[in-house]
Write a protein that holds these residues in place. Structure first.
Motif, PDB file in Angstrom:
ATOM      1  N   GLY A 341       0.803  -1.221   0.000  1.00  0.00           N
ATOM      2  CA  GLY A 341       0.000   0.000   0.000  1.00  0.00           C
ATOM      3  C   GLY A 341       0.830   1.263   0.000  1.00  0.00           C
ATOM      4  O   GLY A 341       0.400   2.295   0.510  1.00  0.00           O
ATOM      5  N   HIS A 342       2.044   1.207  -0.611  1.00  0.00           N
ATOM      6  CA  HIS A 342       2.911   2.377  -0.684  1.00  0.00           C
ATOM      7  C   HIS A 342       2.675   3.128  -1.986  1.00  0.00           C
ATOM      8  O   HIS A 342       2.634   2.517  -3.060  1.00  0.00           O
ATOM      9  N   SER A 343       2.544   4.442  -1.889  1.00  0.00           N
ATOM     10  CA  SER A 343       2.392   5.245  -3.101  1.00  0.00           C
ATOM     11  C   SER A 343       3.748   5.514  -3.751  1.00  0.00           C
ATOM     12  O   SER A 343       3.817   5.781  -4.956  1.00  0.00           O
ATOM     13  N   ALA A 344       4.819   5.454  -2.965  1.00  0.00           N
ATOM     14  CA  ALA A 344       6.165   5.709  -3.489  1.00  0.00           C
ATOM     15  C   ALA A 344       7.033   4.468  -3.310  1.00  0.00           C
ATOM     16  O   ALA A 344       7.160   3.936  -2.204  1.00  0.00           O
ATOM     17  N   ILE A 345       7.629   4.006  -4.397  1.00  0.00           N
ATOM     18  CA  ILE A 345       8.493   2.819  -4.342  1.00  0.00           C
ATOM     19  C   ILE A 345       9.706   3.076  -3.463  1.00  0.00           C
ATOM     20  O   ILE A 345      10.240   2.158  -2.822  1.00  0.00           O
ATOM     21  N   SER A 346      10.144   4.331  -3.393  1.00  0.00           N
ATOM     22  CA  SER A 346      11.315   4.663  -2.582  1.00  0.00           C
ATOM     23  C   SER A 346      11.094   4.304  -1.114  1.00  0.00           C
ATOM     24  O   SER A 346      12.031   3.898  -0.412  1.00  0.00           O
ATOM     25  N   THR A 347       9.851   4.438  -0.636  1.00  0.00           N
ATOM     26  CA  THR A 347       9.532   4.060   0.745  1.00  0.00           C
ATOM     27  C   THR A 347       9.746   2.566   0.941  1.00  0.00           C
ATOM     28  O   THR A 347      10.298   2.123   1.953  1.00  0.00           O
ATOM     29  N   THR A 348       9.306   1.782  -0.036  1.00  0.00           N
ATOM     30  CA  THR A 348       9.455   0.323   0.026  1.00  0.00           C
ATOM     31  C   THR A 348      10.925  -0.060   0.040  1.00  0.00           C
ATOM     32  O   THR A 348      11.358  -0.882   0.849  1.00  0.00           O
ATOM     33  N   GLU A 349      11.696   0.539  -0.853  1.00  0.00           N
ATOM     34  CA  GLU A 349      13.120   0.206  -0.956  1.00  0.00           C
ATOM     35  C   GLU A 349      13.887   0.584   0.303  1.00  0.00           C
ATOM     36  O   GLU A 349      14.758  -0.160   0.758  1.00  0.00           O
ATOM     37  N   ARG A 350      13.531   1.739   0.885  1.00  0.00           N
ATOM     38  CA  ARG A 350      14.309   2.254   2.010  1.00  0.00           C
ATOM     39  C   ARG A 350      14.002   1.543   3.321  1.00  0.00           C
ATOM     40  O   ARG A 350      14.887   1.315   4.137  1.00  0.00           O
ATOM     41  N   HIS A 351      12.739   1.159   3.519  1.00  0.00           N
ATOM     42  CA  HIS A 351      12.330   0.693   4.844  1.00  0.00           C
ATOM     43  C   HIS A 351      11.818  -0.753   4.905  1.00  0.00           C
ATOM     44  O   HIS A 351      11.756  -1.321   5.995  1.00  0.00           O
ATOM     45  N   TYR A 352      11.433  -1.350   3.789  1.00  0.00           N
ATOM     46  CA  TYR A 352      10.687  -2.595   3.882  1.00  0.00           C
ATOM     47  C   TYR A 352      11.275  -3.772   3.113  1.00  0.00           C
ATOM     48  O   TYR A 352      10.699  -4.846   3.125  1.00  0.00           O
ATOM     49  N   VAL A 353      12.395  -3.579   2.458  1.00  0.00           N
ATOM     50  CA  VAL A 353      12.959  -4.671   1.656  1.00  0.00           C
ATOM     51  C   VAL A 353      14.453  -4.761   1.895  1.00  0.00           C
ATOM     52  O   VAL A 353      15.158  -3.754   1.849  1.00  0.00           O
ATOM     53  N   THR A 354      14.930  -5.957   2.168  1.00  0.00           N
ATOM     54  CA  THR A 354      16.360  -6.193   2.276  1.00  0.00           C
ATOM     55  C   THR A 354      16.694  -7.409   1.416  1.00  0.00           C
ATOM     56  O   THR A 354      15.811  -8.102   0.924  1.00  0.00           O
ATOM     57  N   SER A 355      17.970  -7.660   1.227  1.00  0.00           N
ATOM     58  CA  SER A 355      18.408  -8.769   0.374  1.00  0.00           C
ATOM     59  C   SER A 355      19.257  -9.746   1.167  1.00  0.00           C
ATOM     60  O   SER A 355      19.997  -9.358   2.070  1.00  0.00           O
ATOM     61  N   THR A 356      19.159 -11.026   0.808  1.00  0.00           N
ATOM     62  CA  THR A 356      20.035 -12.036   1.402  1.00  0.00           C
ATOM     63  C   THR A 356      21.343 -12.063   0.622  1.00  0.00           C
ATOM     64  O   THR A 356      21.452 -11.511  -0.480  1.00  0.00           O
ATOM     65  N   GLU A 357      22.355 -12.706   1.184  1.00  0.00           N
ATOM     66  CA  GLU A 357      23.631 -12.812   0.481  1.00  0.00           C
ATOM     67  C   GLU A 357      23.468 -13.577  -0.828  1.00  0.00           C
ATOM     68  O   GLU A 357      24.099 -13.245  -1.832  1.00  0.00           O
ATOM     69  N   GLU A 358      22.603 -14.604  -0.819  1.00  0.00           N
ATOM     70  CA  GLU A 358      22.360 -15.370  -2.041  1.00  0.00           C
ATOM     71  C   GLU A 358      21.738 -14.485  -3.120  1.00  0.00           C
ATOM     72  O   GLU A 358      22.076 -14.585  -4.291  1.00  0.00           O
ATOM     73  N   HIS A 359      20.862 -13.629  -2.708  1.00  0.00           N
ATOM     74  CA  HIS A 359      20.211 -12.735  -3.668  1.00  0.00           C
ATOM     75  C   HIS A 359      21.215 -11.732  -4.227  1.00  0.00           C
ATOM     76  O   HIS A 359      21.198 -11.401  -5.417  1.00  0.00           O
ATOM     77  N   LYS A 360      22.118 -11.242  -3.370  1.00  0.00           N
ATOM     78  CA  LYS A 360      23.114 -10.287  -3.824  1.00  0.00           C
ATOM     79  C   LYS A 360      24.074 -10.906  -4.835  1.00  0.00           C
ATOM     80  O   LYS A 360      24.611 -10.211  -5.716  1.00  0.00           O
ATOM     81  N   LYS A 361      24.297 -12.206  -4.727  1.00  0.00           N
ATOM     82  CA  LYS A 361      25.214 -12.886  -5.649  1.00  0.00           C
ATOM     83  C   LYS A 361      24.704 -12.854  -7.083  1.00  0.00           C
ATOM     84  O   LYS A 361      25.487 -13.028  -8.030  1.00  0.00           O
ATOM     85  N   LEU A 362      23.402 -12.635  -7.246  1.00  0.00           N
ATOM     86  CA  LEU A 362      22.837 -12.558  -8.598  1.00  0.00           C
ATOM     87  C   LEU A 362      23.377 -11.348  -9.335  1.00  0.00           C
ATOM     88  O   LEU A 362      23.304 -11.280 -10.574  1.00  0.00           O
ATOM     89  N   ALA A 363      23.946 -10.381  -8.598  1.00  0.00           N
ATOM     90  CA  ALA A 363      24.507  -9.189  -9.226  1.00  0.00           C
ATOM     91  C   ALA A 363      25.836  -9.475  -9.916  1.00  0.00           C
ATOM     92  O   ALA A 363      26.306  -8.658 -10.727  1.00  0.00           O
ATOM     93  N   ALA A 364      26.443 -10.620  -9.616  1.00  0.00           N
ATOM     94  CA  ALA A 364      27.740 -10.970 -10.216  1.00  0.00           C
ATOM     95  C   ALA A 364      27.481 -11.623 -11.580  1.00  0.00           C
ATOM     96  O   ALA A 364      27.359 -12.842 -11.701  1.00  0.00           O
ATOM     97  N   ILE A 365      27.391 -10.798 -12.622  1.00  0.00           N
ATOM     98  CA  ILE A 365      27.090 -11.308 -13.963  1.00  0.00           C
ATOM     99  C   ILE A 365      28.369 -11.464 -14.778  1.00  0.00           C
ATOM    100  O   ILE A 365      29.392 -10.820 -14.496  1.00  0.00           O
TER     101      ILE A 365
END
Length: 369
Positions: A341-365
């Motif tokens: 129910g967020h009107s701004a995605i920035s709110t979601t990114e800043r306060h409500y979503v984090t990443s696991t180490e496994e998820h971060k490894k997907l950045a290694a392309i």
């Protein structure tokens, strides 16, 4: 003040008897609280609220009013000629004298201060919100030609440092749910009390972890807001918008156990009046309150994670756990923002979503495919 408090009590009794909808009751309550508080504030604050009536909900207006009250008490003590004056009598031309240095002093003051007999403090977020309230008031007064300059315009918002987002992992979620259902780690007295509400509390926890709804949204749910054909819950979001939130079969089963069970712990064993519409009922036989849910979450947190005193459960942590789980499964931040129910995605990114180490490894392309 006693006269206004009496009026507030009478109105609250009226709407408790006559209003059906929880959210309507909430609006009525804050309308009365705002009117009482407005009697203490300078007259131009009421003009500000009237101008924003179609933009801000009553809860938000009341939050602004509380910020204004703190600010004008500071101003009264800050300017010697205003000392001992009721803040109601402060004129808007005071803003023509206020400088950015004065507002910097205000931000320093609210970091740690005494107000109405309580010692209070504000971190980066609290100071930012209070300054934002004053900026909004000054902007309105300047627009209406009530003041000649906006002293808050050049004051920089406090920098808010990003903090780690704490969420529950899978093992911690299982431990929490097992505590509720199987009374693990409970004393005899706690287990006895839990037997009267365990199905309710399990359903509440499953809804939090399975939908990420706000505690105010969960409290406001009525029985007819749940649709098992579509597995959706109709919630009223911030701002009054209605949204249908989907939930899984696991959440549906928990809700069905609570709603349709016949034994101790079911809704039928808690509800006293068959006309009661509230989904979640307290042991006092009425709608469970926001504070009631906060307390039960604190209780289960202390029992389940007694070996980890730094882990303190609260509704926002459960909401963040849902947001992070949904993001890790979908990689769709827009979907997460919509579900929360967020009107701004920035709110979601800043306060409500984090990443696991496994998820971060997907950045290694690979550089070359």
């Amino acid at each position: 003040i006693n006269h206004y408090a009496k009026d507030m009590f009478c109105v609250m009794v009226w709407y408790n008897k006559n209003m059906e909808n929880y959210h309507s009751k909430l609006q009525q309550r804050y309308t009365v609280k705002l009117r009482v508080l407005e009697k203490e504030l300078p007259y131009f604050c009421t003009q500000f609220f009237n101008a924003r009536a179609n933009v801000l909900e009553k809860q938000s207006q009341y939050a602004y009013a509380m910020d204004f009250k703190v600010f004008f008490y500071f101003i009264r003590d800050y300017f010697q000629e205003l000392n001992n004056m009721p803040i109601r009598d402060i004129k808007p031309d005071i803003f023509n004298r206020i400088t950015t240095h004065d507002l910097d002093a205000y931000l320093d003051y609210i970091e740690l201060y005494e107000f109405e007999g309580d010692h209070r403090h504000n971190g980066e977020t609290g100071k930012s919100r209070k300054l934002s309230s004053i900026k909004s008031l000054c902007k309105y007064l300047l627009k209406e030609n009530i003041i000649n300059k906006n002293p808050a315009e050049l004051v920089e918002m406090p920098k808010i440092h990003k903090k780690d987002i704490v969420v529950l992992n899978e093992e911690e979620k299982k431990r929490l749910l097992e505590t509720i259902m199987y009374r693990q780690g409970m004393s005899e007295a706690q287990a006895k009390l839990n037997s009267h509400c365990y199905l309710r509390d399990y359903a509440i926890m499953m809804l939090f972890l399975g939908t990420g709804m706000r505690v105010s949204e969960l409290v406001g749910l009525n029985v007819n807001d749940i649709n098992f054909k579509k597995n959706t819950a109709r919630v009223i979001r911030k701002g009054g918008n209605t949204q249908h939130v989907y939930f899984s079969k696991q959440v549906a089963n928990a809700l069905k156990q609570y709603l349709y069970g016949t034994g101790t712990g079911s809704r039928g064993s808690l509800v006293e009046d068959e006309t009661e519409q509230a989904l979640f009922i307290s042991l006092k036989r009425n709608r469970l309150t926001v504070r009631g849910i906060q307390k039960l979450i604190e209780k289960y947190s202390n029992i389940t994670f007694s070996d980890d005193p730094e882990l303190k459960l609260h509704p926002h942590l459960l909401r963040k756990t849902y947001g992070t789980n949904l993001y890790l499964r979908t990689n769709d931040i827009k979907l997460v923002a919509d579900q929360l129910g967020h009107s701004a995605i920035s709110t979601t990114e800043r306060h409500y979503v984090t990443s696991t180490e496994e998820h971060k490894k997907l950045a290694a392309i690979d550089v070359i495919e």
